[in-house]
Write a protein that holds these residues in place. Sequence first.
Motif, PDB file in Angstrom:
ATOM      1  N   THR A  48       0.833  -1.193   0.000  1.00 27.49           N
ATOM      2  CA  THR A  48       0.000   0.000   0.000  1.00 27.49           C
ATOM      3  C   THR A  48       0.870   1.245   0.000  1.00 27.49           C
ATOM      4  OG1 THR A  48      -0.088   0.184   2.375  1.00 27.49           O
ATOM      5  CG2 THR A  48      -1.761  -1.180   1.331  1.00 27.49           C
ATOM      6  N   CYS A  76      -7.715  -2.314   8.873  1.00 22.45           N
ATOM      7  CA  CYS A  76      -7.452  -0.872   8.719  1.00 22.45           C
ATOM      8  C   CYS A  76      -5.966  -0.552   8.736  1.00 22.45           C
ATOM      9  CB  CYS A  76      -8.167  -0.083   9.800  1.00 22.45           C
ATOM     10  SG  CYS A  76      -7.582  -0.460  11.477  1.00 22.45           S
ATOM     11  N   GLY A  77      -5.119  -1.519   9.129  1.00 21.19           N
ATOM     12  CA  GLY A  77      -3.682  -1.252   9.149  1.00 21.19           C
ATOM     13  C   GLY A  77      -3.382  -0.069  10.061  1.00 21.19           C
ATOM     14  N   MET A  84     -10.886  -1.886  12.170  1.00 20.20           N
ATOM     15  CA  MET A  84     -10.594  -3.169  12.798  1.00 20.20           C
ATOM     16  C   MET A  84      -9.375  -3.799  12.138  1.00 20.20           C
ATOM     17  SD  MET A  84     -12.881  -6.576  13.261  1.00 20.20           S
ATOM     18  CE  MET A  84     -12.237  -7.592  11.963  1.00 20.20           C
ATOM     19  N   VAL A 111      -6.413  -7.270  12.740  1.00 15.08           N
ATOM     20  CA  VAL A 111      -6.000  -8.409  13.549  1.00 15.08           C
ATOM     21  C   VAL A 111      -4.690  -8.078  14.276  1.00 15.08           C
ATOM     22  CG1 VAL A 111      -4.603  -9.598  11.808  1.00 15.08           C
ATOM     23  CG2 VAL A 111      -5.896 -10.941  13.470  1.00 15.08           C
ATOM     24  N   ALA A 154      -0.362  -2.871  14.461  1.00 16.68           N
ATOM     25  CA  ALA A 154      -0.929  -1.922  13.489  1.00 16.68           C
ATOM     26  C   ALA A 154      -1.913  -0.988  14.191  1.00 16.68           C
ATOM     27  CB  ALA A 154      -1.631  -2.677  12.360  1.00 16.68           C
ATOM     28  N   GLY A 180      -9.651  -7.568  15.999  1.00 15.90           N
ATOM     29  CA  GLY A 180     -10.504  -8.694  15.651  1.00 15.90           C
ATOM     30  C   GLY A 180     -10.034  -9.300  14.346  1.00 15.90           C
ATOM     31  N   SER A 181     -10.537 -10.485  14.063  1.00 17.62           N
ATOM     32  CA  SER A 181     -10.129 -11.150  12.837  1.00 17.62           C
ATOM     33  C   SER A 181     -11.324 -11.347  11.914  1.00 17.62           C
ATOM     34  CB  SER A 181      -9.511 -12.507  13.144  1.00 17.62           C
ATOM     35  OG  SER A 181      -9.356 -13.216  11.925  1.00 17.62           O
ATOM     36  N   LEU A 182     -11.065 -11.111  10.643  1.00 15.62           N
ATOM     37  CA  LEU A 182     -12.111 -11.269   9.637  1.00 15.62           C
ATOM     38  C   LEU A 182     -12.409 -12.733   9.343  1.00 15.62           C
ATOM     39  CD1 LEU A 182     -10.964  -8.405   7.349  1.00 15.62           C
ATOM     40  CD2 LEU A 182     -13.202  -8.605   8.438  1.00 15.62           C
ATOM     41  N   SER A 231      -9.613  -2.754   2.169  1.00 15.45           N
ATOM     42  CA  SER A 231      -8.646  -2.201   1.237  1.00 15.45           C
ATOM     43  C   SER A 231      -7.349  -2.996   1.333  1.00 15.45           C
ATOM     44  CB  SER A 231      -8.419  -0.723   1.568  1.00 15.45           C
ATOM     45  OG  SER A 231      -7.255  -0.249   0.940  1.00 15.45           O
ATOM     46  N   GLU A 232      -7.035  -3.734   0.299  1.00 17.52           N
ATOM     47  CA  GLU A 232      -5.802  -4.518   0.231  1.00 17.52           C
ATOM     48  C   GLU A 232      -5.696  -5.476   1.411  1.00 17.52           C
ATOM     49  OE1 GLU A 232      -3.535  -3.549  -2.677  1.00 17.52           O
ATOM     50  OE2 GLU A 232      -5.636  -3.062  -3.000  1.00 17.52           O
ATOM     51  N   LEU A 251      -5.037 -13.111   3.366  1.00 15.99           N
ATOM     52  CA  LEU A 251      -5.586 -14.319   3.989  1.00 15.99           C
ATOM     53  C   LEU A 251      -5.333 -15.528   3.097  1.00 15.99           C
ATOM     54  CD1 LEU A 251      -7.477 -11.982   5.298  1.00 15.99           C
ATOM     55  CD2 LEU A 251      -8.960 -13.921   5.833  1.00 15.99           C
TER      56      LEU A 251
HETATM   57  N1  SAH Z   1      -6.337  -1.416   4.687  1.00 16.59           N
HETATM   58  C1  SAH Z   1      -4.997  -0.900   4.831  1.00 16.59           C
HETATM   59  C2  SAH Z   1      -3.970  -1.969   5.211  1.00 16.59           C
HETATM   60  C3  SAH Z   1      -3.771  -3.072   4.218  1.00 16.59           C
HETATM   61  S1  SAH Z   1      -2.505  -4.222   4.740  1.00 16.59           S
HETATM   62  C4  SAH Z   1      -4.582  -0.183   3.582  1.00 16.59           C
HETATM   63  O1  SAH Z   1      -5.251  -0.248   2.575  1.00 16.59           O
HETATM   64  O2  SAH Z   1      -3.561   0.488   3.625  1.00 16.59           O
HETATM   65  C5  SAH Z   1      -3.498  -5.580   5.257  1.00 16.59           C
HETATM   66  C6  SAH Z   1      -4.015  -5.461   6.664  1.00 16.59           C
HETATM   67  O3  SAH Z   1      -4.913  -6.515   6.894  1.00 16.59           O
HETATM   68  C7  SAH Z   1      -2.922  -5.568   7.714  1.00 16.59           C
HETATM   69  O4  SAH Z   1      -3.002  -4.472   8.589  1.00 16.59           O
HETATM   70  C8  SAH Z   1      -3.228  -6.864   8.404  1.00 16.59           C
HETATM   71  O5  SAH Z   1      -2.897  -6.844   9.782  1.00 16.59           O
HETATM   72  C9  SAH Z   1      -4.720  -6.998   8.197  1.00 16.59           C
HETATM   73  N2  SAH Z   1      -5.222  -8.369   8.274  1.00 16.59           N
HETATM   74  C10 SAH Z   1      -4.683  -9.483   7.748  1.00 16.59           C
HETATM   75  N3  SAH Z   1      -5.432 -10.552   8.044  1.00 16.59           N
HETATM   76  C11 SAH Z   1      -6.487 -10.102   8.763  1.00 16.59           C
HETATM   77  C12 SAH Z   1      -7.608 -10.722   9.375  1.00 16.59           C
HETATM   78  N4  SAH Z   1      -7.799 -12.035   9.302  1.00 16.59           N
HETATM   79  N5  SAH Z   1      -8.475  -9.951  10.047  1.00 16.59           N
HETATM   80  C13 SAH Z   1      -8.296  -8.621  10.134  1.00 16.59           C
HETATM   81  N6  SAH Z   1      -7.260  -7.981   9.582  1.00 16.59           N
HETATM   82  C14 SAH Z   1      -6.359  -8.710   8.916  1.00 16.59           C
END
Ligand code: SAH
Length: 507
Positions: A275, A307-308, A328, A330, A334, A360-362, A378-379, A384
């Motif tokens: 990103t 959300c990173g 949110m 994981v 971050a 939390g985890s998705l 976003s990205e 996963l």
């Molecule tokens: N949305 C941000 C960050 C993208 S990087 C941007 O667009 O800049 C990907 C992010 O997803 C990382 O912060 C990582 O910790 C998170 N992530 C990865 N697996 C996840 C999961 N199972 N649940 C929630 N977040 C997760």
Amino acid sequence: MFLTISTTGSPERPATDLGFLLHKHPGKAQAFSTSHGTAHVFYPEAAAERCTAALLLEVDPVALVRRGQGKGRGGAPDAALAQYVNDRPYAASSLLAVALSGVFRSALGGKCAARPELPEQARPLRVEIPALPARGGPELVHRLFDPLGWDLVRAEPVPLDERFPEWGDSRYVRLVLEGELKLADALRQLYVLLPVLDDAKHYWIAPDEVDKLLRAGDGWLAAHPENGLISSRYLARHKRLTQDALERLELVRLAEADGSEVEELDNAVDENRDTEERPVPLAVHRRDAILAALRAAGAARVLDLGCGQGQLVQALLGDPAYTEIVGMDVSVRALNLAAKRLRLERMGERQSTRVRLLQGSLAYTDKRLAGYDAAVLSEVIEHLDPERLPALEYAVFGSARPRTVLVTTPNVEYNVRWESLPAGHARHGDHRFEWTRAEFRAWAGEVARRHGYAVEFVPVGDDDPEVGPPTQMAVFTTADHPDHSDHPKPSDHPDRTGHTPKEGEAA
Ligand code: SAH
């Protein structure tokens, strides 16, 4: 072109100290000739309780032309000049920024020989610019100033003609900033951000512009979430200079963080390499595309899932249309960085009721995510394992079920266009997969069908005729109400992994 700076004070700490800080005596009006006209400095009020300094720039269009600086790249008089001559001579712009740096040079540098302790002190400031050209409108003004520590950022569009409201707004806003800041910091922000908002730099860009930008950006630009846009516009979209500026800002950002934090930031930067690709504009394109889609959806309560470090959350906070913003992720690391970026601890009450960060985890359904207008991923999906995607799909589209879902992910076809990427390599080590446009469309189409959403695809970044855009975005929408529950239940959800997420199972 007109700008005022006011401060309040008390008999012990008089507001008239502003005169010392600006090196301009409150008792007299002074005029300075600048390369573009005459700058007047005067004080409409100067008392211990309240003191206001005004900077008025009278632009001399003839001087502008004589200096050969009113020309655009092709040698034709540019729009900016036309505007000074014909249209709005009182608009603040890059010329005002130049005057600011000329007239208040010591103040900008944070120097005060007579009272060396003064520049170090933050004090209540109010800046007002009645007519500020703002390409990008009030929304961009917020994105630029909100992260900079002001308590109040107001950007009111100026109507084209007050007698004819149906003509709509001009490209000018009335800007008011209020907050406790050091004067030098406020002046340095204005020096950079006025021309950025104007977006019509009137002079040729020289390599030392990058040095000027970094000097004026000292202490605020490196960590600013819009530093890509700021650098690019400030440097008149000169690609190589912008890239140079961003690389140097990144070093500053790392150096600003102390010991342990450097390590955290290093990892986080690494984690988000995709990103933060250099040159950055792709991240900027992505955020703009997301913001535009959220606006089009009329969303007010928004989830940023994965959300990173909170860049998007911060951008959303800048727009009062978003009444509730939940980030949110994981990763606790971050989230800590996001909290730091947002200054959650020091946030005023009004702001802090609008934003929340959740761990939390998705991969699990999570009741806290139910009932929102929109969710952004976003990205995230590419981080996963493919086997976990059905669980994510259920958590978002089956359980949380916002009206709008935005999903962005790299388009692997575009990778051949990245000069620095060896053939066949993913953009980031932590990407579990990268999809072609067809693969993404197939996945998104199935998800939409299974959960009763419609889906549309939006290219993000330069849409290459052969390989498509660097980032692909799917916009999912459903008409049914979030509380409506005629969508597939975990039991009838065809989970390819055999993993049936339990309701309420949260990390
Ligand atoms: N949305 C941000 C960050 C993208 S990087 C941007 O667009 O800049 C990907 C992010 O997803 C990382 O912060 C990582 O910790 C998170 N992530 C990865 N697996 C996840 C999961 N199972 N649940 C929630 N977040 C997760």
